[in-house]
Scaffold this motif. Sequence first.
Motif, PDB file in Angstrom:
ATOM      1  N   GLY A  21     -12.855  23.095  15.051  1.00  0.00           N
ATOM      2  CA  GLY A  21     -13.938  23.543  14.193  1.00  0.00           C
ATOM      3  C   GLY A  21     -14.029  25.041  14.113  1.00  0.00           C
ATOM      4  N   THR A  22     -15.211  25.513  13.743  1.00  0.00           N
ATOM      5  CA  THR A  22     -15.411  26.928  13.488  1.00  0.00           C
ATOM      6  C   THR A  22     -16.678  27.448  14.152  1.00  0.00           C
ATOM      7  OG1 THR A  22     -16.632  26.446  11.468  1.00  0.00           O
ATOM      8  CG2 THR A  22     -14.270  26.823  11.239  1.00  0.00           C
ATOM      9  N   THR A  26     -24.227  32.125  15.446  1.00  0.00           N
ATOM     10  CA  THR A  26     -24.547  31.492  16.728  1.00  0.00           C
ATOM     11  C   THR A  26     -24.355  29.976  16.687  1.00  0.00           C
ATOM     12  OG1 THR A  26     -26.890  31.324  16.121  1.00  0.00           O
ATOM     13  CG2 THR A  26     -26.200  33.300  17.333  1.00  0.00           C
ATOM     14  N   THR A  27     -23.605  29.493  15.690  1.00  0.00           N
ATOM     15  CA  THR A  27     -23.394  28.052  15.532  1.00  0.00           C
ATOM     16  C   THR A  27     -21.916  27.707  15.655  1.00  0.00           C
ATOM     17  OG1 THR A  27     -25.308  27.905  14.063  1.00  0.00           O
ATOM     18  CG2 THR A  27     -23.740  26.084  13.976  1.00  0.00           C
ATOM     19  N   GLU A  52     -25.869  25.227  18.749  1.00  0.00           N
ATOM     20  CA  GLU A  52     -26.530  26.383  18.154  1.00  0.00           C
ATOM     21  C   GLU A  52     -27.350  27.105  19.209  1.00  0.00           C
ATOM     22  OE1 GLU A  52     -29.190  27.654  14.301  1.00  0.00           O
ATOM     23  OE2 GLU A  52     -28.677  25.571  14.597  1.00  0.00           O
ATOM     24  N   LEU A  53     -27.133  28.402  19.297  1.00  0.00           N
ATOM     25  CA  LEU A  53     -27.866  29.243  20.234  1.00  0.00           C
ATOM     26  C   LEU A  53     -29.015  29.906  19.492  1.00  0.00           C
ATOM     27  CD1 LEU A  53     -27.965  30.342  23.127  1.00  0.00           C
ATOM     28  CD2 LEU A  53     -26.511  32.225  22.355  1.00  0.00           C
ATOM     29  N   ASP A  56     -32.734  32.114  23.984  1.00  0.00           N
ATOM     30  CA  ASP A  56     -32.262  31.591  25.269  1.00  0.00           C
ATOM     31  C   ASP A  56     -32.041  30.081  25.255  1.00  0.00           C
ATOM     32  OD1 ASP A  56     -32.329  34.102  26.383  1.00  0.00           O
ATOM     33  OD2 ASP A  56     -34.326  33.868  27.243  1.00  0.00           O
ATOM     34  N   ALA A  57     -32.276  29.434  24.122  1.00  0.00           N
ATOM     35  CA  ALA A  57     -32.166  27.975  24.034  1.00  0.00           C
ATOM     36  C   ALA A  57     -30.870  27.568  23.338  1.00  0.00           C
ATOM     37  CB  ALA A  57     -33.351  27.402  23.278  1.00  0.00           C
ATOM     38  N   LEU A  58     -30.177  26.601  23.924  1.00  0.00           N
ATOM     39  CA  LEU A  58     -28.967  26.046  23.325  1.00  0.00           C
ATOM     40  C   LEU A  58     -29.278  24.639  22.821  1.00  0.00           C
ATOM     41  CD1 LEU A  58     -25.931  26.202  22.725  1.00  0.00           C
ATOM     42  CD2 LEU A  58     -25.539  25.223  25.004  1.00  0.00           C
TER      43      LEU A  58
END
Length: 64
Positions: A21-22, A26-27, A52-53, A56-58
């Motif tokens: 993928g790519t 931040t995705t 997705e970042l 501070d949350a992923l």
Amino acid sequence: MRTEREQYAAHPLGLVEVTEGTVSGTTIRLASTLVGRTSTGKPVTRLERRYELDGDALAYELWM
């Protein structure tokens, strides 16, 4: 910077996968190019993921 990504994973569901993928900002988006399974593995034929970042949350989504 390279924007292409590869991932390899083995699952306790009796599956192995290769995804490509790519990266965009931040995705990270990945889709399977190969799914293999054991004779008792779950009948999955395709997987897709999105990471997705956000600060501070992923966040992580998986489609089978």
